[in-house]
Design a protein around this motif. Structure first.
Motif, PDB file in Angstrom:
ATOM      1  N   VAL A  43       0.857  -1.188   0.000  1.00  0.00           N
ATOM      2  CA  VAL A  43       0.000   0.000   0.000  1.00  0.00           C
ATOM      3  C   VAL A  43       0.890   1.234   0.000  1.00  0.00           C
ATOM      4  O   VAL A  43       1.853   1.310   0.750  1.00  0.00           O
ATOM      5  CB  VAL A  43      -0.922   0.012   1.240  1.00  0.00           C
ATOM      6  N   VAL A  44       0.546   2.186  -0.852  1.00  0.00           N
ATOM      7  CA  VAL A  44       1.310   3.429  -0.966  1.00  0.00           C
ATOM      8  C   VAL A  44       0.425   4.588  -0.537  1.00  0.00           C
ATOM      9  O   VAL A  44      -0.720   4.701  -0.987  1.00  0.00           O
ATOM     10  CB  VAL A  44       1.786   3.647  -2.420  1.00  0.00           C
ATOM     11  N   HIS A  45       0.964   5.443   0.321  1.00  0.00           N
ATOM     12  CA  HIS A  45       0.258   6.651   0.754  1.00  0.00           C
ATOM     13  C   HIS A  45       0.499   7.732  -0.292  1.00  0.00           C
ATOM     14  O   HIS A  45       1.641   8.045  -0.624  1.00  0.00           O
ATOM     15  CB  HIS A  45       0.774   7.102   2.117  1.00  0.00           C
ATOM     16  N   CYS A  46      -0.563   8.304  -0.817  1.00  0.00           N
ATOM     17  CA  CYS A  46      -0.480   9.352  -1.833  1.00  0.00           C
ATOM     18  C   CYS A  46      -1.059  10.645  -1.270  1.00  0.00           C
ATOM     19  O   CYS A  46      -2.263  10.705  -1.000  1.00  0.00           O
ATOM     20  CB  CYS A  46      -1.257   8.954  -3.088  1.00  0.00           C
TER      21      CYS A  46
ATOM     22  N   ASP B 107      -5.809  13.042   1.238  1.00  0.00           N
ATOM     23  CA  ASP B 107      -4.830  11.975   1.036  1.00  0.00           C
ATOM     24  C   ASP B 107      -5.561  10.674   0.735  1.00  0.00           C
ATOM     25  O   ASP B 107      -6.711  10.491   1.125  1.00  0.00           O
ATOM     26  CB  ASP B 107      -3.976  11.788   2.286  1.00  0.00           C
ATOM     27  N   ARG B 108      -4.858   9.763   0.048  1.00  0.00           N
ATOM     28  CA  ARG B 108      -5.456   8.462  -0.238  1.00  0.00           C
ATOM     29  C   ARG B 108      -4.367   7.396  -0.198  1.00  0.00           C
ATOM     30  O   ARG B 108      -3.184   7.704  -0.237  1.00  0.00           O
ATOM     31  CB  ARG B 108      -6.154   8.458  -1.591  1.00  0.00           C
ATOM     32  N   GLU B 109      -4.810   6.169  -0.089  1.00  0.00           N
ATOM     33  CA  GLU B 109      -3.894   5.035  -0.134  1.00  0.00           C
ATOM     34  C   GLU B 109      -4.204   4.218  -1.380  1.00  0.00           C
ATOM     35  O   GLU B 109      -5.368   4.004  -1.711  1.00  0.00           O
ATOM     36  CB  GLU B 109      -4.027   4.182   1.118  1.00  0.00           C
ATOM     37  N   THR B 110      -3.155   3.760  -2.048  1.00  0.00           N
ATOM     38  CA  THR B 110      -3.302   2.976  -3.254  1.00  0.00           C
ATOM     39  C   THR B 110      -2.727   1.584  -3.002  1.00  0.00           C
ATOM     40  O   THR B 110      -1.598   1.450  -2.525  1.00  0.00           O
ATOM     41  CB  THR B 110      -2.540   3.628  -4.433  1.00  0.00           C
ATOM     42  N   VAL B 111      -3.508   0.552  -3.330  1.00  0.00           N
ATOM     43  CA  VAL B 111      -3.043  -0.827  -3.218  1.00  0.00           C
ATOM     44  C   VAL B 111      -2.315  -1.179  -4.510  1.00  0.00           C
ATOM     45  O   VAL B 111      -2.828  -0.949  -5.604  1.00  0.00           O
ATOM     46  CB  VAL B 111      -4.233  -1.785  -2.981  1.00  0.00           C
TER      47      VAL B 111
ATOM     48  N   ARG C 286       3.515  -6.687   4.090  1.00  0.00           N
ATOM     49  CA  ARG C 286       3.877  -5.291   3.805  1.00  0.00           C
ATOM     50  C   ARG C 286       4.243  -5.056   2.348  1.00  0.00           C
ATOM     51  O   ARG C 286       4.257  -3.926   1.900  1.00  0.00           O
ATOM     52  CB  ARG C 286       5.022  -4.856   4.693  1.00  0.00           C
TER      53      ARG C 286
END
Length: 142
Positions: free
Chosen positions: A95-98, A106-110, A133
């Protein structure tokens, strides 16, 4: 961060031999991996730990990596030219925090770890470990 002298490449190799017992990746394997990732998953985000830098760095995406410099190096949009043999490990987070920016939240991308994991598997034997992770490609091990 960028090093452009053969003496510096020899210094990095000596440091790797001193600090690690096993080199699992070579310049050619890193180049093959970056090329395959660029083709298969162009939007994937990565973090890299270099031998000569204390903290891991965001490495961007494979399309920001250019393979045209002389063999021991790659060029990156984010970090400039880097030595392949200086890569201790590369992580692809699950998961990357954008950050949002311009009033967006803000959003998280899988990330698609199955596709990422298939790239080195298709190329041959690569030191890839998967956890909850994400994925790690290990350049050097103790």
């Amino acid at each position: 961060m960028s090093i452009h002298k053969n003496a510096d490449l020899r210094r990095l190799a000596a440091r790797a031999r001193r600090d690690f017992s096993v080199a699992r990746m070579a310049d050619t394997k890193w180049r093959k991996l970056f090329g395959a990732l660029r083709e298969a998953v162009p939007g994937i985000r990565m973090r890299v730990k270099f031998l000569n830098v204390a903290e891991p760095r965001d490495f961007g995406t494979p399309w920001t990596v250019w393979l045209h410099p002389p063999r021991p190096w790659i060029d990156t949009a984010v970090l400039g030219p880097v030595e392949l043999r200086a890569i201790e490990w590369l992580d692809v987070p699950a998961v990357v925090h954008c950050p949002g920016g311009s009033g967006r939240s803000d959003r998280e991308t899988v990330q698609d770890l199955d596709t990422v994991e298939a790239c080195p598997a298709a190329l041959g034997r690569f030191p890839v470990e998967r956890s909850e992770r994400g994925l790690r490609v290990t350049g050097y091990a103790r």
